[in-house]
Design a protein around this motif. Sequence first.
Motif, PDB file in Angstrom:
ATOM      1  N   PRO A  67      -4.062   2.898   1.135  1.00  0.00           N
ATOM      2  CA  PRO A  67      -3.022   3.650   1.154  1.00  0.00           C
ATOM      3  C   PRO A  67      -2.539   4.694   0.097  1.00  0.00           C
ATOM      4  O   PRO A  67      -3.186   4.271  -0.974  1.00  0.00           O
ATOM      5  CB  PRO A  67      -1.634   2.318   0.980  1.00  0.00           C
ATOM      6  CG  PRO A  67      -2.670   1.123   0.100  1.00  0.00           C
ATOM      7  CD  PRO A  67      -4.256   1.623   0.686  1.00  0.00           C
ATOM      8  N   THR A  68      -1.904   5.506   0.344  1.00  0.00           N
ATOM      9  CA  THR A  68      -1.537   6.648  -0.568  1.00  0.00           C
ATOM     10  C   THR A  68       0.189   6.787  -0.484  1.00  0.00           C
ATOM     11  O   THR A  68       0.630   6.749   0.522  1.00  0.00           O
ATOM     12  CB  THR A  68      -1.946   8.086  -0.447  1.00  0.00           C
ATOM     13  OG1 THR A  68      -3.421   7.975  -0.698  1.00  0.00           O
ATOM     14  CG2 THR A  68      -1.622   9.059  -1.167  1.00  0.00           C
ATOM     15  N   LEU A  69       0.866   6.429  -1.713  1.00  0.00           N
ATOM     16  CA  LEU A  69       2.133   6.724  -1.514  1.00  0.00           C
ATOM     17  C   LEU A  69       2.767   7.921  -2.234  1.00  0.00           C
ATOM     18  O   LEU A  69       2.094   8.230  -3.422  1.00  0.00           O
ATOM     19  CB  LEU A  69       2.646   5.346  -2.524  1.00  0.00           C
ATOM     20  CG  LEU A  69       2.365   3.881  -1.662  1.00  0.00           C
ATOM     21  CD1 LEU A  69       2.904   3.074  -2.822  1.00  0.00           C
ATOM     22  CD2 LEU A  69       3.029   3.708  -0.360  1.00  0.00           C
ATOM     23  N   TRP A  79       6.076  11.950  -7.410  1.00  0.00           N
ATOM     24  CA  TRP A  79       4.887  10.957  -7.750  1.00  0.00           C
ATOM     25  C   TRP A  79       4.031  10.574  -6.754  1.00  0.00           C
ATOM     26  O   TRP A  79       4.392  10.846  -5.498  1.00  0.00           O
ATOM     27  CB  TRP A  79       5.933   9.637  -8.203  1.00  0.00           C
ATOM     28  CG  TRP A  79       4.977   8.309  -8.540  1.00  0.00           C
ATOM     29  CD1 TRP A  79       4.521   8.141  -9.779  1.00  0.00           C
ATOM     30  CD2 TRP A  79       4.659   7.505  -7.645  1.00  0.00           C
ATOM     31  NE1 TRP A  79       4.003   6.907  -9.513  1.00  0.00           N
ATOM     32  CE2 TRP A  79       3.771   6.424  -8.198  1.00  0.00           C
ATOM     33  CE3 TRP A  79       5.073   7.024  -6.430  1.00  0.00           C
ATOM     34  CZ2 TRP A  79       3.326   5.370  -7.720  1.00  0.00           C
ATOM     35  CZ3 TRP A  79       4.398   5.879  -5.591  1.00  0.00           C
ATOM     36  CH2 TRP A  79       3.537   5.058  -6.338  1.00  0.00           C
ATOM     37  N   ARG A  80       2.962  10.312  -6.875  1.00  0.00           N
ATOM     38  CA  ARG A  80       1.832  10.090  -6.039  1.00  0.00           C
ATOM     39  C   ARG A  80       0.708   8.916  -6.466  1.00  0.00           C
ATOM     40  O   ARG A  80       0.449   9.114  -7.563  1.00  0.00           O
ATOM     41  CB  ARG A  80       1.018  11.321  -5.547  1.00  0.00           C
ATOM     42  CG  ARG A  80       0.014  11.279  -4.591  1.00  0.00           C
ATOM     43  CD  ARG A  80      -0.621  12.527  -4.518  1.00  0.00           C
ATOM     44  NE  ARG A  80      -1.607  12.459  -3.389  1.00  0.00           N
ATOM     45  CZ  ARG A  80      -1.842  13.307  -2.398  1.00  0.00           C
ATOM     46  NH1 ARG A  80      -0.931  14.368  -2.334  1.00  0.00           N
ATOM     47  NH2 ARG A  80      -2.785  13.064  -1.650  1.00  0.00           N
ATOM     48  N   GLN A  81       0.496   8.205  -5.637  1.00  0.00           N
ATOM     49  CA  GLN A  81      -0.577   7.110  -6.280  1.00  0.00           C
ATOM     50  C   GLN A  81      -1.042   6.644  -4.947  1.00  0.00           C
ATOM     51  O   GLN A  81      -0.577   6.149  -4.036  1.00  0.00           O
ATOM     52  CB  GLN A  81       0.095   6.030  -7.038  1.00  0.00           C
ATOM     53  CG  GLN A  81      -0.979   5.166  -7.648  1.00  0.00           C
ATOM     54  CD  GLN A  81      -0.372   4.367  -8.661  1.00  0.00           C
ATOM     55  OE1 GLN A  81       0.285   4.528  -9.450  1.00  0.00           O
ATOM     56  NE2 GLN A  81      -0.720   2.964  -8.931  1.00  0.00           N
ATOM     57  N   SER A  82      -2.643   6.257  -5.089  1.00  0.00           N
ATOM     58  CA  SER A  82      -3.312   5.658  -4.014  1.00  0.00           C
ATOM     59  C   SER A  82      -3.481   4.437  -4.625  1.00  0.00           C
ATOM     60  O   SER A  82      -3.722   4.187  -5.617  1.00  0.00           O
ATOM     61  CB  SER A  82      -5.017   6.381  -3.864  1.00  0.00           C
ATOM     62  OG  SER A  82      -4.335   7.743  -3.441  1.00  0.00           O
ATOM     63  N   GLY A  83      -3.686   3.304  -3.593  1.00  0.00           N
ATOM     64  CA  GLY A  83      -4.118   2.008  -3.728  1.00  0.00           C
ATOM     65  C   GLY A  83      -2.815   1.300  -3.789  1.00  0.00           C
ATOM     66  O   GLY A  83      -1.767   1.563  -3.591  1.00  0.00           O
ATOM     67  N   VAL A  84      -3.040  -0.158  -3.726  1.00  0.00           N
ATOM     68  CA  VAL A  84      -1.969  -1.103  -3.884  1.00  0.00           C
ATOM     69  C   VAL A  84      -1.096  -0.844  -5.197  1.00  0.00           C
ATOM     70  O   VAL A  84      -1.504  -0.792  -6.191  1.00  0.00           O
ATOM     71  CB  VAL A  84      -2.429  -2.565  -3.730  1.00  0.00           C
ATOM     72  CG1 VAL A  84      -1.115  -3.357  -3.776  1.00  0.00           C
ATOM     73  CG2 VAL A  84      -3.042  -2.693  -2.588  1.00  0.00           C
ATOM     74  N   VAL A  85       0.396  -0.876  -4.839  1.00  0.00           N
ATOM     75  CA  VAL A  85       1.225  -0.730  -6.253  1.00  0.00           C
ATOM     76  C   VAL A  85       2.224  -1.891  -6.094  1.00  0.00           C
ATOM     77  O   VAL A  85       2.753  -2.643  -5.179  1.00  0.00           O
ATOM     78  CB  VAL A  85       1.989   0.480  -5.943  1.00  0.00           C
ATOM     79  CG1 VAL A  85       2.875   0.877  -7.123  1.00  0.00           C
ATOM     80  CG2 VAL A  85       1.377   1.911  -5.772  1.00  0.00           C
ATOM     81  N   GLN A  86       2.437  -2.490  -7.187  1.00  0.00           N
ATOM     82  CA  GLN A  86       3.183  -3.541  -7.209  1.00  0.00           C
ATOM     83  C   GLN A  86       4.765  -3.266  -7.159  1.00  0.00           C
ATOM     84  O   GLN A  86       5.240  -2.032  -7.665  1.00  0.00           O
ATOM     85  CB  GLN A  86       3.288  -4.263  -8.695  1.00  0.00           C
ATOM     86  CG  GLN A  86       1.677  -4.900  -8.783  1.00  0.00           C
ATOM     87  CD  GLN A  86       1.441  -6.041  -7.771  1.00  0.00           C
ATOM     88  OE1 GLN A  86       2.003  -6.873  -7.463  1.00  0.00           O
ATOM     89  NE2 GLN A  86       0.039  -5.700  -7.307  1.00  0.00           N
TER      90      GLN A  86
END
Length: 98
Positions: A67-69, A79-86
């Motif tokens: 996933p990319t958020l 803001w942007r981040q790939s992977g699972v985020v808590q």
Amino acid sequence: MSRFSELIKQDKPVLVDFFAEWCGPCKAMAPVLKAVKDSLGDSVSILKIDVDKNQELAAQLNVRGVPTLILYKSGTQVWRQSGVVQKTYLLQIIKGSN
């Protein structure tokens, strides 16, 4: 792209989840996103975009992994981040964008 552009131009934060049906980590994000929505209610919009069905949009936004958020505020990526985020981290990011 125009519909997407309209959706991300809201005054409230818009969190976009780029996912794929076959992606295990994406499935792990689903309850996290639900918990975030339950916590923040109408103060945030969450869009889920299937990269397999929206390949052109994913390519335009340079989404290479799922996933990319991506968090948008008034149409601007903040803001942007790939992977699972808590959940707690995600809540901090969204609340910080207001």
